[in-house]
Design an enzyme around this catalytic site. Structure first.
Site, PDB file in Angstrom:
ATOM      1  CD  GLU A   1      -1.558  -2.443   1.592  1.00 48.52           C
ATOM      2  OE1 GLU A   1      -2.345  -3.404   1.480  1.00 48.52           O
ATOM      3  OE2 GLU A   1      -0.394  -2.555   2.061  1.00 48.52           O
TER       4      GLU A   1
ATOM      5  CG  PHE B   1      -4.384  -2.665   4.598  1.00 50.07           C
ATOM      6  CD1 PHE B   1      -3.840  -3.052   5.819  1.00 50.07           C
ATOM      7  CD2 PHE B   1      -5.229  -3.549   3.948  1.00 50.07           C
ATOM      8  CE1 PHE B   1      -4.111  -4.286   6.367  1.00 50.07           C
ATOM      9  CE2 PHE B   1      -5.514  -4.798   4.488  1.00 50.07           C
ATOM     10  CZ  PHE B   1      -4.952  -5.175   5.702  1.00 50.07           C
TER      11      PHE B   1
ATOM     12  CG  ASP C   1     -12.200  -9.469   7.563  1.00 44.81           C
ATOM     13  OD1 ASP C   1     -12.474 -10.679   7.452  1.00 44.81           O
ATOM     14  OD2 ASP C   1     -12.185  -8.684   6.604  1.00 44.81           O
TER      15      ASP C   1
ATOM     16  NE  ARG D   1     -16.989  -8.229   4.794  1.00 45.43           N
ATOM     17  CZ  ARG D   1     -16.387  -9.160   5.522  1.00 45.43           C
ATOM     18  NH1 ARG D   1     -15.682  -8.823   6.574  1.00 45.43           N
ATOM     19  NH2 ARG D   1     -16.471 -10.429   5.183  1.00 45.43           N
TER      20      ARG D   1
END
Length: 314
Positions: free
Chosen positions: A58, A83, A117, A167
């Site tokens: 990144e 990120f 996650d 998300r």
């Protein structure tokens, strides 16, 4: 009665990039091996020659974006919020922010609604990090319609922009004729007893909370503050003057984000009773997005309960 359509704003981001690419040949998109998750592959399939896969790197991706911007292109560098804002912070600061380059950062999977996650990917610090960079515009979209307008507005703005997308699928509440302006929030529910200033996926929760409060005789104003920096000072001050009490609501740490921006303004201009609702000084953990949002109090029931307590205070 038809069911309200729900769309994850990351999906909207991918489609918005494709639409932007159809109208502007200077748009290029970069990703860091997450195109399927960030939905930038939608753009890649339409314009493969304008899509740059940078791999799991990144920091390198944002410096490549910086270089592309000096060639007259308008790059959209895309990755997870953790990120894009976290891992690449130094490069965003020094290679994009310091020279004030025309780079747009599309950060998906922001907040605890990343869900399973877990804490390592649940970025609840990105607003604070990006707000600290001079000249960086920081925004968070609340639904599908707003994403399309936000991405277009980001393209038209000359300078660095950070945009957060989710998300988690959330209700589409804007009409297609919605007018978006960077730095100008919108009142989506009018009220006079208390103002709830929210952004991102929590705006629909604030709207639901206002309905619950109205049933209890409390008139709640709901403001969608999609731009965290620059803040719509005029709208915040008006809400403070007319309602006298404010709740800020964000899927972000209460440190450094929307709540802190509102409190900083009011402490200097118009001291007002404020309750910040967000992630307290703690990390998230793995779990279904809906369960986590309720556990951390980012739901209509808790918002309305906190609002009642604030209204009852003298």
């Amino acid at each position: 009665m038809s069911e309200v359509k729900k769309i994850a704003t990351r999906d909207s981001y991918g489609r918005a990039l494709k639409e932007l690419g159809e109208n502007h040949e200077d748009v290029v998109v970069l990703d860091a091996d997450l195109g399927n998750a960030t939905k930038t592959l939608i753009f890649q399939k339409a314009f493969p020659e304008r899509y740059f896969e940078c791999g799991i790197a990144e920091a390198n991706m944002v410096t490549v974006a910086a270089g592309l911007s000096t060639m007259g292109l308008v790059p959209f560098a895309s990755s997870f919020a953790m990120f894009a804002a976290g891992r690449a912070f130094e490069q965003v600061r020094n290679s994009i922010g310091y020279p004030h380059l025309n780079v747009k950062i599309g950060a998906t999977h922001g907040g605890i609604s990343v869900g399973e996650d877990g804490a390592s990917h649940q970025c609840c610090e990105d607003f604070a990090l990006m707000r600290s960079i001079p000249g960086m515009t920081v925004m968070c979209a609340s639904d599908d319609v707003e994403v399309k307008a936000m991405v277009k507005a980001a393209y038209e703005l000359d300078g660095p922009v950070y945009m957060r997308f989710s998300r988690f699928a959330t209700p589409v509440y804007h009409a297609e004729d919605y007018s978006f302006e960077i730095g100008k929030g919108e009142t989506v529910v009018d009220g006079s007893d208390i103002a709830i200033i929210a952004n991102g996926i929590l705006v629909p929760e604030a709207i639901e909370a206002a309905k619950l409060l109205r049933a209890d005789g409390i008139s709640a104003r709901v403001i969608n503050m999609h731009t965290i920096k620059p803040l719509d000072d005029e709208l915040v001050l008006k809400a403070a003057a007319e309602c006298g009490r404010i709740i800020t609501l964000e899927e972000h740490s209460i440190i450094g984000g929307l709540g802190e921006a509102v409190c900083s303004l009011l402490s200097e201009k118009l001291p007002t009773l404020v309750k910040r609702i967000g992630i307290d000084d703690r990390f998230g953990h793995s779990g279904p997005a809906g369960v986590l949002l309720k556990e951390f109090g980012l739901c209509a029931d808790n918002i309305s309960a906190q609002a009642k307590r604030l209204v009852e205070r003298q």
